[in-house]
Scaffold this motif. Structure first.
Motif, PDB file in Angstrom:
ATOM      1  N   UNK A 115       0.656  -1.738   0.151  1.00 39.50           N
ATOM      2  CA  UNK A 115       0.117  -0.088   0.156  1.00 39.50           C
ATOM      3  C   UNK A 115       0.666   1.236   0.120  1.00 39.50           C
ATOM      4  N   UNK A 116       2.394   1.190  -1.068  1.00 35.86           N
ATOM      5  CA  UNK A 116       2.631   2.098  -1.159  1.00 35.86           C
ATOM      6  C   UNK A 116       3.054   2.905  -2.520  1.00 35.86           C
ATOM      7  N   UNK A 117       3.054   3.964  -3.091  1.00 33.78           N
ATOM      8  CA  UNK A 117       3.975   4.555  -4.024  1.00 33.78           C
ATOM      9  C   UNK A 117       4.469   5.050  -3.991  1.00 33.78           C
ATOM     10  N   UNK A 118       5.599   5.444  -5.641  1.00 30.33           N
ATOM     11  CA  UNK A 118       6.435   6.248  -5.506  1.00 30.33           C
ATOM     12  C   UNK A 118       5.994   6.911  -6.863  1.00 30.33           C
ATOM     13  N   UNK A 119       5.677   8.305  -6.916  1.00 34.53           N
ATOM     14  CA  UNK A 119       5.256   8.852  -8.075  1.00 34.53           C
ATOM     15  C   UNK A 119       6.681   9.716  -8.618  1.00 34.53           C
ATOM     16  N   UNK A 120       6.885   9.977  -9.509  1.00 36.31           N
ATOM     17  CA  UNK A 120       8.114  10.645 -10.705  1.00 36.31           C
ATOM     18  C   UNK A 120       7.180  11.566 -11.118  1.00 36.31           C
ATOM     19  N   UNK A 121       7.555  13.104 -10.920  1.00 38.19           N
ATOM     20  CA  UNK A 121       6.892  14.012 -11.640  1.00 38.19           C
ATOM     21  C   UNK A 121       7.410  14.756 -12.750  1.00 38.19           C
ATOM     22  N   UNK A 122       7.567  13.921 -14.087  1.00 39.32           N
ATOM     23  CA  UNK A 122       8.131  14.668 -15.257  1.00 39.32           C
ATOM     24  C   UNK A 122       7.716  15.934 -14.850  1.00 39.32           C
TER      25      UNK A 122
END
Length: 303
Positions: A134-141
């Motif tokens: 229940x974990x996320x890593x979001x990369x903002x391009x």
């Protein structure tokens, strides 16, 4: 009302093209509010369009969905990582209206028009969601949304999170939509995954949800909808503001989110030749071979 009423002749869904004021004028008496009450008595009410039609259904849609669920359970049972990936809608960064409402004393003042030329930049969150944790890593391009950006986000997740959480992993399962930068058609997506497999020594299995079934992808309702709810009504004036809202996204079920800024330039229009495709160490499944495939490290004995 009858000449201007449409809808399902065998059902209860009906609509009219006339406004309340027009109907009141035709009646020659009464007011629009009275006409509205009369219409409600005859099952008329204001309604918006309902998104329910999905177009042509994939012939193996149900089998593909069940296959993905079985494969996910098998990976989790053996302690192998399963991630759901996708790109969220691009957002203009600047003084622009953001959909939604929030409680505040004074409304934020933003531009009347959403001209891209007035934006500081356009940002696209690309998420990698681990449902088991229940974990996320979001990369903002901040540049083009390409397959290279998508694989760079997956690589970042593996380097910063995945290999520490799954120290004995040798196989990675990726759930993705059928279209977009991580769709089943782009050759660049598969070539970039081959490079990732070579660098991490992971076998990478990809399962795409059929067209029209992207809402089944866990990242849509477990992560992206929660991010949209968290920043609803807040103008995304700066990139740190966007990153802050993403990092602050939580749920009662314990969702945690990390966010990083990716300012790398990912060129568009990169061509992958048939010879490069033929050199990939890829094996397709018998069920929906375009949607299900495994890419193994390009080393002797792994073909």
């Amino acid at each position: 009302m009858e000449p201007e009423t449409g809808g399902d002749p065998e059902g209860r869904a009906k609509y009219t093209r006339s406004s309340l004021r027009t109907l009141a004028k035709r009646l020659g008496r009464g007011c629009a509010m009275t006409v509205g009450r009369l219409l409600e008595a005859h099952d008329y009410s204001l309604k918006t369009n309902v998104k329910r039609l999905i177009g042509k259904v994939h012939p193996q849609r149900d089998r593909q969905y069940r296959f993905i669920q079985r494969l996910k359970r098998r990976f989790v049972r053996h302690g192998q990582p399963v991630i759901s990936v996708d790109a969220k809608k691009s957002e203009l960064i600047g003084d622009f209206k953001n959909a939604g409402t929030r409680y505040c004393r004074t409304a934020d003042v933003v531009n009347t028009d959403d001209f891209p030329s007035e934006a500081r930049c356009r940002a696209t969150p690309y998420g990698v969601y681990d449902q088991a944790a229940n974990h996320a890593l979001v990369s903002v391009g901040t540049h083009a949304v390409t397959a290279e950006l998508a694989v760079a986000a997956i690589r970042r997740w593996w380097t910063q999170v995945g290999q520490r959480r799954y120290p004995h992993a040798h196989h990675l399962l990726i759930e993705a939509d059928a279209g977009g930068c991580n769709g089943y058609r782009p050759r660049l997506w598969k070539r970039a995954l081959q490079q990732l497999a070579n660098d991490t020594d992971l076998a990478i299995t990809v399962c795409h949800y059929p067209s029209g079934a992207s809402k089944w992808n866990p990242i849509e309702h477990r992560l992206f909808s929660q991010i949209s709810r968290n920043w609803a009504g807040h103008p995304l004036r700066t990139l740190p503001t966007m990153l802050g809202f993403i990092r602050g996204t939580t749920t009662t079920t314990g969702l945690t989110v990390e966010a990083v800024l990716d300012t790398a330039d990912y060129p568009k229009g990169i061509q992958v030749t048939p010879q490069e495709m033929a050199a990939l160490n890829i094996r397709r499944r018998r069920l929906c071979p375009d949607l299900n495939y495994t890419i193994r490290p390009d080393k002797p004995g792994n073909s």
